[in-house]
Write a protein that holds these residues in place. Structure first.
Motif, short mmCIF file in Angstrom:
data_model
loop_
_atom_site.label_atom_id
_atom_site.label_comp_id
_atom_site.label_asym_id
_atom_site.label_seq_id
_atom_site.Cartn_x
_atom_site.Cartn_y
_atom_site.Cartn_z
N TYR A 100 17.14 -96.38 -67.04
CA TYR A 100 15.89 -96.46 -66.31
C TYR A 100 14.72 -95.97 -67.16
O TYR A 100 14.70 -94.81 -67.58
N PRO A 101 13.74 -96.81 -67.39
CA PRO A 101 12.56 -96.35 -68.13
C PRO A 101 11.86 -95.19 -67.42
O PRO A 101 11.32 -94.30 -68.08
N SER A 102 11.93 -95.18 -66.08
CA SER A 102 11.27 -94.09 -65.36
C SER A 102 11.92 -92.74 -65.69
O SER A 102 11.24 -91.73 -65.82
N SER A 103 13.25 -92.73 -65.85
CA SER A 103 13.93 -91.48 -66.22
C SER A 103 13.52 -91.03 -67.60
O SER A 103 13.36 -89.83 -67.85
N LEU A 137 7.90 -101.34 -61.01
CA LEU A 137 8.91 -100.61 -61.80
C LEU A 137 10.28 -100.65 -61.12
O LEU A 137 11.31 -100.83 -61.78
N GLU A 166 13.71 -102.20 -62.64
CA GLU A 166 14.92 -101.38 -62.82
C GLU A 166 16.09 -101.88 -61.99
O GLU A 166 17.16 -101.26 -61.99
#
Lengths: 430, 430
Positions: free
Chosen positions: B138-141, A411, A415
């Protein structure tokens, strides 16, 4: 007072206007407050002394005039008439016991991947509590703010309160004694909030500021949000009473007036399915107003903001209540739970005919600091959580890092954060 | 990079300067933002279209250009490479499971006085999530904000994200698919936050707005706090690493750089009791920087804000950590729990040598949205509670009112609120 009927063709529009009516002064206080805060931040105690002389007519030239000593609080408590002292003690004990049960639980566990996870709650180090001066210096508000802070574990609880022309309210001091307040400073207004947030030569800064106040105090808290934690942006008080025709109209009239007497901008709304009952309540409000010591404020509130809404059936009430998202909702019917279950947005709900909102203001136990101005859609009443914060923690061993680390690497790379990826990969021997 | 030694005579002063250094732009964005919010409030979609054209170069003239369809998210998910899809799924599953255990419990009990008391938690109706455009998308955010909202029971989860020159980040769409986002609008900046808070012709308003963004987005959230709920006022990221000499200097250097690569204003601080280790880490940061794709940002952050503090003993570290109240604290020693127990103020703590902060950014489970700029003194990481609110309730019968009502009457009278007193007294037959 505005009278609406849900069967009227113009009802939806009139009700939407009611929902949107904020009753909050958009006064140009923001600039004044920002100047005051800047002065306090830059010049500290000197600015406090000047502003306190100007706004409160209280001189801070003498060192002895800055604080109220805890011994004075003790004395005020000892001098209280016994009935009042017992009432304050009962209130304090019930508030304490309700809020103690709010304390959140810590977490600490290891999951299937071998990752230890958890969270630890702690009280903030110091909290500041604004207590208005003069008539609005309510000992009940002091208890409702101070007790949750102490239950949360706050070690240093600081009260600021203006003492106009030097005048101090002994009831507030007695409440401060009961609640275990640690410091009291004789300052008020935006400057007091600034002193709490930034600290001055005499006053050490705090981490959270709560408590009611006028528009300047509220705006100061709003501007300092982020420098310190605050309870919420508060507006004028409001009550929505949902009542069938089986209530004593005097009781309901008294409930409506108990909100109205707080503030000319307060709002009392009655929803009923009984037109005759609506008429009688309106009459009784008029009669009771004539006898009321607080009639000036209460009649201005009732005349300007009071509303009676007639509905075909009380089944319509929850939808209206959800749109209003009122601070207080009274449900005066035989089986209030059915309606209560359908009300999603409310600060606090008072169930049944024998639960006037005023018991919640003083002795029921739950907090009387509640979201106003439709903020119950997203905000909650004051609680121990407002004086606490949570630290999460994570612990991996080599095997746990091998289990979940590669996903973090993938990930982070996706990113575009290669140092993130590398901090995991080096530990995986990559 | 700043090098400090706690044995130096000037240390306290230098450390206090470090604690006070906010690294937050006091840019004059407040006025710009306030003008933009006013436009969106008054002119709705028309203002959005103009501002989106101006700031993002994306035209909203065509109805089809306003939204990203959920089918597009599904497609982005299907087209993801399998390793990345598995990594996102693992992250989502671990975040979901950690946050599910955060759900608060309702209360409903009757106390010794016969008073029924309680509180009911509910998710807000609608939440808006800001997702930055371009590189910082950010996909994580998205997962860290959206999953807690869905776990909280939010039925309508709205994403706003700018698509500069029409460009969309497929990873973010895939994450939106996994998280179950309900609407996505192609707008950004302060205007998008305004649209979420006030609503426009096309976009229904939400109750809570969360998510990271630039200074305009942060200021818009700050100004709209109270109109909607917000997560927090966020500043640049920061890490404090507490490490003894037994660590691999490459690992610690990587950890320091993983914060530094976020933002030129980010801050990485190392506290160590081993001067030789400090030297080596400083060297390794230089070496790793030379290889890093994000070197421009990371070296600006490290050169301007990086700090290495040498202490005589790591026992000094908790006091320093508490003063800094950092967002992330890594404790890279054999027995990290002892030091962790003494750290009262931190957003999240990473325990032991095998827990690089980056695992917390992606896959550990706890939220990576954490308080910055010393706000860990009073604020907590994002949680399901940010998407929920609590309604308290009170129910008395006649006997309960007789038990506690008289105290309410006494207090109301003492506070000069006779209508409050009367609403209780009439029910007591007084």
């Amino acid at each position: 007072m505005l009278r609406l009927n849900s069967r009227d063709p113009g009802f939806d529009k009139a009700f939407q206007r009611l929902v949107r009516d904020r009753r909050e002064s958009d006064d140009d206080v923001a600039r004044d407050v920002s100047l005051i805060l800047e002065q306090v931040r830059n010049r500290g105690d000197a600015a406090l002394a000047e502003l306190t002389q100007r706004f409160d007519g209280h001189s801070l030239a003498d060192d002895a005039n800055w604080r109220i000593e805890l011994a004075d609080c003790r004395e005020a408590y000892d001098n209280l008439n016994p009935e009042l002292r017992a009432a304050l003690e009962l209130a304090a004990q019930r508030i304490r016991s309700y809020h103690e049960a709010q304390l959140p639980e810590d977490r600490d566990y290891t999951d299937a991947a071998g990752v230890r996870l958890g969270a630890k709650w702690r009280g903030v180090d110091a909290a500041g509590l604004y207590v208005p001066g003069g008539r609005a210096a309510y000992p009940s508000s002091l208890l409702m703010n101070a007790i949750p802070a102490k239950v949360a574990g706050v070690e240093r609880l600081v009260v600021v309160t203006p003492t106009p022309k030097g005048k101090i309210n002994p009831l507030v001091l007695a409440a401060a004694h009961i609640a275990g307040v640690d410091e009291i400073w004789r300052i008020g207004g935006a400057q007091a909030v600034g002193a709490l947030a930034y600290g001055t030569q005499r006053i050490r800064p705090v981490d959270v500021v709560t408590g009611p106040g006028n528009a300047w105090v509220a705006e100061a808290k709003r501007q300092l949000y982020g420098v310190v934690g605050i309870d919420m942006v508060a507006g004028p008080s409001e009550i929505l009473v949902i009542a069938d025709g089986q209530n004593d109209p005097d009781w309901i009239a008294a409930d409506l007036l108990s909100q109205a007497e707080h503030d000319p901008a307060a709002q009392s709304i009655l929803i009923t399915d009984d037109p005759l009952f609506a008429d009688t309540v309106a009459d009784r409000v008029g009669v009771e107003l004539a006898l009321l010591q607080t009639a000036r404020v209460a009649s201005e509130s009732w005349n300007t903001h009071g509303v009676i809404i007639e509905v075909a059936s009380l089944d319509e009430a929850p939808a209206l209540a959800n749109a209003l998202a009122a601070e207080h909702v009274e449900i005066a019917v035989d089986d209030p739970q059915v309606l209560a279950d359908a009300i999603r947005h409310a600060g606090s709900i008072f169930l049944g005919r024998m639960t006037p909102e005023a018991v919640g203001d003083y002795v029921a136990g739950p907090n009387h600091v509640l979201p106003t101005g439709r903020r119950a859609r997203f905000a909650s009443g004051l609680s121990v959580l407002d004086f606490m914060k949570r630290t999460s923690f994570i612990q991996l061993d080599e095997s746990a890092l091998h289990a979940i680390g590669p996903a973090a690497v993938a990930l982070a790379e996706a990113e575009g954060l290669p140092a993130h990826a590398r901090s995991v990969a080096v530990r995986l021997g990559q």
